[in-house]
Design an enzyme around this catalytic site. Structure first.
Site, mmCIF file in Angstrom:
data_model
loop_
_atom_site.group_PDB
_atom_site.id
_atom_site.type_symbol
_atom_site.label_atom_id
_atom_site.label_comp_id
_atom_site.label_asym_id
_atom_site.label_seq_id
_atom_site.Cartn_x
_atom_site.Cartn_y
_atom_site.Cartn_z
ATOM 1 N N GLU A 88 -1.193 -3.186 -21.312
ATOM 2 C CA GLU A 88 -2.365 -2.499 -21.515
ATOM 3 C C GLU A 88 -2.545 -1.511 -22.030
ATOM 4 O O GLU A 88 -2.219 -0.649 -22.352
ATOM 5 C CB GLU A 88 -2.754 -1.878 -19.400
ATOM 6 C CG GLU A 88 -3.697 -2.693 -19.002
ATOM 7 C CD GLU A 88 -2.719 -3.632 -17.785
ATOM 8 O OE1 GLU A 88 -1.893 -2.418 -17.591
ATOM 9 O OE2 GLU A 88 -2.842 -4.278 -16.751
ATOM 10 N N HIS A 130 5.643 0.121 -11.041
ATOM 11 C CA HIS A 130 5.774 -1.341 -10.237
ATOM 12 C C HIS A 130 7.075 -1.599 -9.788
ATOM 13 O O HIS A 130 6.729 -3.089 -10.386
ATOM 14 C CB HIS A 130 5.312 -2.836 -11.593
ATOM 15 C CG HIS A 130 3.439 -2.113 -11.756
ATOM 16 N ND1 HIS A 130 2.848 -2.919 -13.428
ATOM 17 C CD2 HIS A 130 2.768 -1.725 -11.895
ATOM 18 C CE1 HIS A 130 1.929 -2.487 -13.495
ATOM 19 N NE2 HIS A 130 1.781 -1.425 -12.580
ATOM 20 N N ASN A 173 -0.354 -6.797 -13.480
ATOM 21 C CA ASN A 173 -0.327 -5.842 -12.401
ATOM 22 C C ASN A 173 -0.153 -6.276 -11.303
ATOM 23 O O ASN A 173 -0.926 -7.363 -10.935
ATOM 24 C CB ASN A 173 -1.477 -4.710 -12.532
ATOM 25 C CG ASN A 173 -1.774 -4.131 -14.091
ATOM 26 O OD1 ASN A 173 -2.139 -5.414 -14.853
ATOM 27 N ND2 ASN A 173 -1.493 -3.175 -14.326
HETATM 28 P P1 FAE Z 1 2.933 0.351 -1.587
HETATM 29 O O1 FAE Z 1 1.986 0.106 -1.667
HETATM 30 O O2 FAE Z 1 3.462 1.493 -1.974
HETATM 31 O O3 FAE Z 1 2.891 1.161 0.213
HETATM 32 C C1 FAE Z 1 4.056 1.641 0.885
HETATM 33 C C2 FAE Z 1 3.900 2.476 2.077
HETATM 34 O O4 FAE Z 1 4.741 2.946 3.037
HETATM 35 C C3 FAE Z 1 3.332 4.116 1.759
HETATM 36 O O5 FAE Z 1 2.165 4.413 2.014
HETATM 37 C C4 FAE Z 1 4.215 4.488 1.915
HETATM 38 O O6 FAE Z 1 3.998 6.324 1.937
HETATM 39 C C5 FAE Z 1 4.653 4.283 3.066
HETATM 40 N N1 FAE Z 1 6.044 4.358 3.375
HETATM 41 C C6 FAE Z 1 7.673 4.143 2.680
HETATM 42 N N2 FAE Z 1 8.552 4.407 2.953
HETATM 43 C C7 FAE Z 1 8.216 4.300 4.631
HETATM 44 C C8 FAE Z 1 8.807 5.344 5.743
HETATM 45 N N3 FAE Z 1 10.013 4.653 5.552
HETATM 46 N N4 FAE Z 1 8.152 5.678 6.676
HETATM 47 C C9 FAE Z 1 6.491 5.389 6.507
HETATM 48 N N5 FAE Z 1 5.633 5.162 5.733
HETATM 49 C C10 FAE Z 1 6.888 4.876 4.970
HETATM 50 O O7 FAE Z 1 3.427 -1.221 -1.161
HETATM 51 N N6 FAE Z 1 -1.071 -2.362 -9.079
HETATM 52 C C11 FAE Z 1 -1.428 -2.711 -9.844
HETATM 53 O O8 FAE Z 1 -1.869 -4.126 -9.526
HETATM 54 N N7 FAE Z 1 -2.641 -2.181 -10.510
HETATM 55 C C12 FAE Z 1 -2.703 -0.624 -11.792
HETATM 56 O O9 FAE Z 1 -3.808 -0.455 -11.341
HETATM 57 C C13 FAE Z 1 -1.945 -0.112 -10.668
HETATM 58 N N8 FAE Z 1 -2.130 1.031 -11.485
HETATM 59 C C14 FAE Z 1 -0.800 2.038 -10.914
HETATM 60 C C15 FAE Z 1 -0.698 3.364 -10.706
HETATM 61 C C16 FAE Z 1 0.144 3.899 -10.300
HETATM 62 C C17 FAE Z 1 0.286 5.224 -10.690
HETATM 63 C C18 FAE Z 1 1.099 3.584 -9.347
HETATM 64 C C19 FAE Z 1 1.922 3.907 -8.410
HETATM 65 C C20 FAE Z 1 1.590 1.624 -8.984
HETATM 66 C C21 FAE Z 1 0.602 1.396 -9.154
HETATM 67 N N9 FAE Z 1 0.491 0.017 -10.042
HETATM 68 C C22 FAE Z 1 -0.448 -0.638 -9.451
HETATM 69 C C23 FAE Z 1 1.608 -0.700 -8.794
HETATM 70 C C24 FAE Z 1 0.863 -0.904 -7.121
HETATM 71 O O10 FAE Z 1 -0.203 0.199 -6.595
HETATM 72 C C25 FAE Z 1 1.702 -1.093 -6.363
HETATM 73 O O11 FAE Z 1 2.477 -2.106 -7.021
HETATM 74 C C26 FAE Z 1 1.381 -1.421 -4.504
HETATM 75 O O12 FAE Z 1 0.907 -0.076 -4.422
HETATM 76 C C27 FAE Z 1 2.811 -2.172 -3.787
HETATM 77 O O13 FAE Z 1 2.170 -2.292 -2.821
HETATM 78 P P2 FAE Z 1 2.859 -2.501 -1.004
HETATM 79 O O14 FAE Z 1 1.902 -3.531 -0.421
HETATM 80 O O15 FAE Z 1 4.735 -3.121 -1.994
#
Ligand code: FAE
Length: 545
Positions: A400, A485, A523
């Site tokens: 990207e 990721h 992504n």
């Molecule tokens: P996630 O979204 O990480 O959610 C997990 C949640 O669980 C979080 O809110 C945590 O605070 C919470 N949590 C964790 N442990 C605990 C606990 N012990 N007790 C209570 N709460 C807890 O999981 N992906 C894309 O497809 N496109 C993009 O443009 C992209 N850009 C990104 C840029 C950045 C800066 C970052 C950090 C990530 C990016 N990603 C992108 C990755 C994407 O956000 C990530 O794959 C997903 O958010 C993962 O989704 P999950 O549901 O696995």
């Protein structure tokens, strides 16, 4: 049907808004029957009354909550981060990339931005007070993982790029999942729910804010690479108004990894209010699940710690439920389950829990352009173009063209590359720290670096340009020590069955990025969302009906 959904979302949004204004940490719809009439006193705090608990409010958690709520199942979502809905003293909810404050990062003394230096100097990161900010960087040996914290998880901090992997690659990574069902039903559903849209040509081709993309595309074309437009959940109609100067700027004002104040359809604008609007979903924020065990009656028992935004522990409690869904993300879910197995609180978890973890082949790299190739003082934070060489048989790479919103002309082209790296890490419980830690070797990203080097050596050769050596730790050209990721750790068909039911335990489920074995080729959040839709549909139908 549409008006029912709109009303549900409206009710959910007003519950979230009122709760946040009142500083509540329990949010539901009990007293929101009349629009706008939200009385916090009647909120139920009987935390033992929920059939189902979801840990985490990211993509997997949010999808699960909405579908459970629609099915009439009383569900509690537990999120360790904050509800990001209340402006600070500056009138903004989030801080900018170029002007971070305590809201930017999760309990850090100094920001830990991916670009850590400029001209080799440590002038990018800033001291900040420790606070429950929106972006976390979980640091392990040889690998750091960026994750979002708060209601909406990664959707609060990410770049919004919503990309469908090529079907052939999906079949390669998850051969046991019916790809035609995914591409016929669940990807379209995820695209619609997440409000994925495409940048109009007028913005991409004419806006000063996308000069960096056009320069990156031109340099790639000179080397024989083609570029593709990348869909996004940022509302491009809003962006058009930013361009016209009729609304407050967000993508055009350096907002992204520490949150967007406008424009982005993060999960707290889509799935989550709709889930709360069903009346069956309650949300607890600033509550962290520390341990999971099982009662003699076969219920799941969670040890939950409530903190305030400064990090002080307010309360520790035990909450029980019949069905437990882990949606804490690849790192969060894997850490909790490895700890439970190793401490013997869930001893029947199999040895696949904690394995098959990968970085999605993430590497960041930057090039120095010629003086005539200005990338622009103004740069939109939302990337919309990628150089697509995924079909390269030896060095597949999807890179990207990323912004570098610094407010000055830098002549830098920055890229976040996704590569195909067969290397995998695993998690190990450390009794000294009472957490599970990622084991990832210093050379495990070498295949990714080789792919990125292949692409950008060629682009540099064709354009007579060089790499930048001054932006990353240890003056590295290829930033191979962090990922945006994280994927895997509790992979579908190994740690769980083909729908996320955890082997060894009844009524225990995983529904997040930890199910995907280390790579999506693009992504990942669209794939995580679509897979979560598929899994929860089956689980509600077969296990909870
Ligand atoms: P996630 O979204 O990480 O959610 C997990 C949640 O669980 C979080 O809110 C945590 O605070 C919470 N949590 C964790 N442990 C605990 C606990 N012990 N007790 C209570 N709460 C807890 O999981 N992906 C894309 O497809 N496109 C993009 O443009 C992209 N850009 C990104 C840029 C950045 C800066 C970052 C950090 C990530 C990016 N990603 C992108 C990755 C994407 O956000 C990530 O794959 C997903 O958010 C993962 O989704 P999950 O549901 O696995």
């Amino acid at each position: 049907m549409k008006s029912k959904i709109d009303r549900r979302r409206f009710l959910g949004m007003s519950a979230l808004g009122s709760a946040s204004l009142l500083g509540l940490t329990t949010i539901n719809l009990l007293s929101c029957e009349k629009e706008g009439d939200f009385d916090p006193k009647s909120l139920s705090d009987d935390l033992q009354s929920f059939d189902t608990i979801i840990i985490g409010t990211g993509y997997g958690g949010a999808v699960s909550a909405l579908r459970l709520g629609e099915a009439g199942i009383k569900t509690l979502m537990i999120e360790m981060g904050q509800l990001w809905d209340t402006p600070g003293e500056d009138g903004k909810i989030f801080s900018k990339v170029t002007d971070p404050d305590k809201r930017s990062m999760w309990f850090k003394e100094k920001t830990e931005a991916p670009i850590s230096k400029f001209l080799g100097l440590d002038i990018v990161n800033r001291p900040i007070p420790k606070y429950a900010g929106v972006l976390d960087r979980v640091n392990f040996d040889n690998m750091s993982v960026y994750v979002g914290r708060g209601v909406g998880g990664g959707s609060l901090a990410n770049g919004g790029m919503a990309v469908q992997p090529p079907m052939s690659y999906f079949e390669e990574i998850l051969p046991q999942v019916d790809a035609s069902e995914m591409y016929g039903t669940y990807f379209p559903r995820a695209n619609q729910m997440l409000r994925v849209n495409l940048i109009p040509d007028s913005l991409l081709e004419d806006s000063d804010y996308y000069k960096f993309s056009r320069v990156g595309r031109k340099n790639a074309e000179k080397a024989g690479y083609s570029s593709v437009t990348v869909p996004n959940v940022y509302d491009f109609q809003y962006m058009q108004q930013e361009e016209e100067g009729t609304v407050e700027k967000s993508a055009f004002d350096g907002e992204v990894i520490y949150g967007n104040n406008h424009g982005k359809s993060s999960l707290d604008k889509t799935y989550i209010p709709e889930a709360i609007g069903t009346g069956n979903v309650t949300l607890k924020v600033l509550h962290r699940v520390d341990e999971i065990s099982r009662t003699p009656e076969g219920k799941y028992s969670l040890t939950v710690v409530e903190i305030d935004p400064e990090g002080a522990v307010k309360n520790t409690m035990i909450i029980e439920c019949t069905h437990l869904i882990l949606g804490a993300g690849s790192v969060g879910t894997t850490q909790l389950l490895v700890k439970a197995r190793e401490k013997g609180t869930l001893p029947n978890l199999n040895d696949r829990i904690g394995t098959n973890w990968g970085t999605n082949g993430n590497i960041m790299v930057a090039r120095a352009n010629h003086g005539w190739d200005k990338t622009g003082v103004k740069q939109s934070t939302i990337p919309t173009l990628a150089i697509d060489a995924w079909d390269d048989p030896n060095y597949p790479c999807f890179a990207e063209i990323a912004p570098m919103p610094s407010g000055i002309e830098t002549w830098i082209s920055l890229y976040l590359a996704i590569t195909k790296n067969p290397e995998r890490g695993y998690f190990q419980y450390n009794p000294a720290t009472d957490t599970s830690e990622l084991i990832w070797g210093p050379n495990q990203n070498d295949p990714s670096v080789a792919a990125v080097k292949h692409m950008f050596d060629r682009i540099n050769r064709s354009n007579g340009t060089i790499y930048r050596y001054d932006l990353f730790d240890d003056n590295k050209v290829f930033a191979d020590y962090f990922t945006y990721h994280p994927l895997g750790g509790c992979v579908l068909g190994g740690a769980t069955d083909l729908y996320g039911r955890v082997h060894g335990y009844e009524n225990l489920y995983i529904n997040d990025g930890s199910l995907i074995p280390g790579s999506t080729g693009v992504n990942p959040f669209l794939t995580i969302t679509a897979l979560a839709e598929r899994n929860i549909e089956e689980i509600i139908k077969s296990d909870m009906a």
